[in-house]
Scaffold this active site. Sequence first.
Site, PDB file in Angstrom:
ATOM      1  N   GLN A   1       0.808  -1.229   0.000  1.00  0.00           N
ATOM      2  CA  GLN A   1       0.000   0.000   0.000  1.00  0.00           C
ATOM      3  C   GLN A   1       0.840   1.278   0.000  1.00  0.00           C
ATOM      4  O   GLN A   1       0.536   2.219  -0.713  1.00  0.00           O
ATOM      5  CB  GLN A   1      -0.942  -0.034   1.202  1.00  0.00           C
ATOM      6  CG  GLN A   1      -2.076   0.941   1.075  1.00  0.00           C
ATOM      7  CD  GLN A   1      -3.192   0.627   2.056  1.00  0.00           C
ATOM      8  OE1 GLN A   1      -3.065   0.854   3.257  1.00  0.00           O
ATOM      9  NE2 GLN A   1      -4.286   0.093   1.555  1.00  0.00           N
TER      10      GLN A   1
ATOM     11  N   HIS B   1       6.173   7.730   6.341  1.00  0.00           N
ATOM     12  CA  HIS B   1       5.550   7.952   5.038  1.00  0.00           C
ATOM     13  C   HIS B   1       6.479   8.761   4.155  1.00  0.00           C
ATOM     14  O   HIS B   1       6.055   9.630   3.419  1.00  0.00           O
ATOM     15  CB  HIS B   1       4.200   8.673   5.186  1.00  0.00           C
ATOM     16  CG  HIS B   1       3.142   7.823   5.817  1.00  0.00           C
ATOM     17  ND1 HIS B   1       3.023   7.677   7.168  1.00  0.00           N
ATOM     18  CD2 HIS B   1       2.173   7.058   5.278  1.00  0.00           C
ATOM     19  CE1 HIS B   1       2.016   6.860   7.439  1.00  0.00           C
ATOM     20  NE2 HIS B   1       1.480   6.476   6.314  1.00  0.00           N
TER      21      HIS B   1
ATOM     22  N   ASP C   1       6.857   2.712   2.300  1.00  0.00           N
ATOM     23  CA  ASP C   1       7.563   2.522   3.576  1.00  0.00           C
ATOM     24  C   ASP C   1       7.246   1.184   4.235  1.00  0.00           C
ATOM     25  O   ASP C   1       8.006   0.720   5.076  1.00  0.00           O
ATOM     26  CB  ASP C   1       7.211   3.651   4.551  1.00  0.00           C
ATOM     27  CG  ASP C   1       7.732   4.963   4.019  1.00  0.00           C
ATOM     28  OD1 ASP C   1       8.681   5.501   4.587  1.00  0.00           O
ATOM     29  OD2 ASP C   1       7.197   5.444   2.999  1.00  0.00           O
TER      30      ASP C   1
END
Length: 804
Positions: free
Chosen positions: A549, A594, A552
């Site tokens: 997704q 992120h 990171d």
Amino acid sequence: MTKVATFSKNKRKKTLSKQQLLSDYRLAMESRHASLMGRKEVFMGKAKFGIFGDGKELAQIAMARHFQDGDFRAGYYRDQTFMFAIGQLTIREYFAQLYAHTSVEADPASGGRLMNGHFATRSLNDDGTWKNLMEMKNSSADISPTAGQMPKLLGLAYASKLYRDNEGLKSMTQFSNNGNEVAWGTIGNASTSEGMFFEAVNAAGVLQVPMVISIWDDGYGISVPNEYHTTKGSISEILKGLQRNDDEKGYEIFVVKGWDYEALDRAYENAARIAREEHVPVMVHVVEVTQPQGHSTSGSHERYKSKERLEWEKEFDCLDQFRKYLLENGVATAEELDQIGQEAKAYAKKEKDAAWQAFSNDIKNELKEAVDLIKSAGAKSQHKQVVESIAEELSKTLNPIRKDVISSVRRALWVMRTDAEDVKADLKSWYEIQQELNEDRYSSHLYSQSEFSSAKVKAVAVEFDEEAPLVDGREVLQACFDNLLETDPRFLAFGEDVGKIGDVNQAFAGLQAKYGESRVTDTSIREVTIIGQGIGAALRGLRPMAEIQYLDYIHYALMTLSDDLASLHYRTKGGQKAPLIVRTRGHRLEGVWHAGSPIGMLLHSLRGMLLCVPRNMTQAAGMYNTLMQSDEPALVIECLNGYRLKEKMPANIGEYKVALGQPEIIREGDDITVVTYGSMCRIMEEAAVELAQMGIDIEIIDVQTLLPFDVDHSIVESIKKTNRVLFADEDVPGGASAYMMQQVVEEQKAYYHLDAEPATLAANAHRPAYSSDGDYFSKPSVDDVVEKVYGIMHESNPDKFPAI
Ligand SMILES: Cc1ncc(C[n+]2csc(CCOP(=O)(O)OP(=O)(O)O)c2C)c(N)n1
Ligand SMILES: [Mg+2]
């Protein structure tokens, strides 16, 4: 309730023929002798390291009996007996791998690349095309990290579910017969402590896939006993909650003793039936397994096992118990069994010797050629004595390896450096041929060498209608994925939130409704087995797109991507491929977790994969089209901040292709070449406007893919014009920017065309702090780029560009 398969008092209940029983006994004995001899070979210095399957023979024979054509194994280094039993490994091949024989004929699993006990079958023909996997028994290629086999095991089983559920795949009969194939896993007791084990086991229960996982429980992981590994000391005990019942789906769990021939056979018969017919995962916990020779050649188990344990292991050695069973049931006499034992030993020795002969003859021949050539060069050399002594010493090497030969040749050439060329010409040309052969032996097949290589896919230009609508970037991807789903039944996509909502940025929006749940699928949050799901499906002929997704979170899966997927083609010397596309989004995210930019980490750990870093969704879609035409695994990092930016909808969405390894000049300029990728391309374009106002004209190159990198060396051509270069990205200093610099300055020899120091611009070494200010002060901004470029121009012409 856990089903404990027992067999009491060694009474024969099942009617396996005498012939079958004795052939099992023979195979088990052959395998045992291979283990015993293998250890000695290491201690004699003929092999580097050995790890063997002694003590695990009986369970593996039982498992093999129920393993069918089309089935797949994903296991570990104890499984030699299983591989012998399914006819996919000979004792000669087993020893060839122990010696590291670099021929695929001798060691079909790896061509001498893998440590002993790492098994694999060859799924591919020499030209890279698939064999008919339904006409053979298959093993995925083992890896050493404990439990590393678990993620792909899930995928191998998942493929059966796809083949059963997805009508569009019914014609792929060389890979499946209606999904009836079972994926068989093996793992050591201690390795079940790894997170990957638990993640894969849970996922298989959720997905209800035909997976049989066997745990060879010998009570230890090297020196550490079960009480240190597992709560309550028993993996089946703590996993009881997985057991299915009348109301809930789950597992079947069997516990069976590793020396109990009949119980093992019954357990595996049931396991195979349940998994194959019902698509229910099964766990077989094989307990009371022994390790007659201890863990490996690295040590002896007397150091950590008690006297009682060692005595118990002797008594419950599965071969002795099997022998007792055969005697007590009148299947054979002691003399007959002794005879089989002796024949097995003689056979194992004969095969071992043949493997050694084949291995050492190859090298001895090379050694002889080298000695002769060094000698005859030496005869004409000014340094006759030294050169001849090198030949002399080489000729006396005991158990020579290739390094001895090649190193002697190189040293002889050093000594003869002042001799005339004709003195050493023959030796040199022989050495050059050997270098080519050794390149093939040790360094081929990192990437595809077949017709399906991504390097063979030609670019097809993107086209736009005059009235092309401006759409959100994500809609370009959506159109691309829609086309792939429509035109290629092998294509499927899965990941967290990919199914119902069509991923968090909606590139798959509406596509699950259109193509069904088995094509566009939600998964639970489990990055490493999402990747494993993809690897296993790709190993069985499908074209999965596994989504991580956010970039990171790829760290969870990095080990599997690096150790398994990226090395697969290399470590099997072209015997297997898993053309998995890993899709994710990164760059220009904000926050410590992120950041989206650990690109150097990926570059350095994923050699063997392609690494695509498209600057927008049009380029990304063109790369997906290219990847689907080729057979190499790839990671594609889309720009997270690009899904809502406007792009023109291509007219030929299904046809255009971006050739990999081809940078694109996205702005022409004369003063300095700026090399970058991904979201930094937009930053550069903004900076270019500012710099133009200061009289600086930058040429921006988007490298597009980092692996491969600028295959035609086009960047140096730009530098020939500008004589200056800046490599910029959002990674840490010395990360991917340093890689690009090495590629261009060293590989492409840009050094010779530079008038200014080559420079890099990267983010700060720490992760970016949160929010827009965190980003501004952590990652390279337009302002940073302007000042960096201006600084380079100032250095070369301070009058024209005075210090700011
Ligand atoms: C990730 C990882 N950590 C450590 C090792 C080193 N190692 C190799 S085998 C082993 C023990 C495995 O024990 P178990 O799973 O019980 O298998 P067994 O060898 O007993 O059959 C260890 C720690 C490894 N190969 N991989
Ligand atoms: Mg163990």
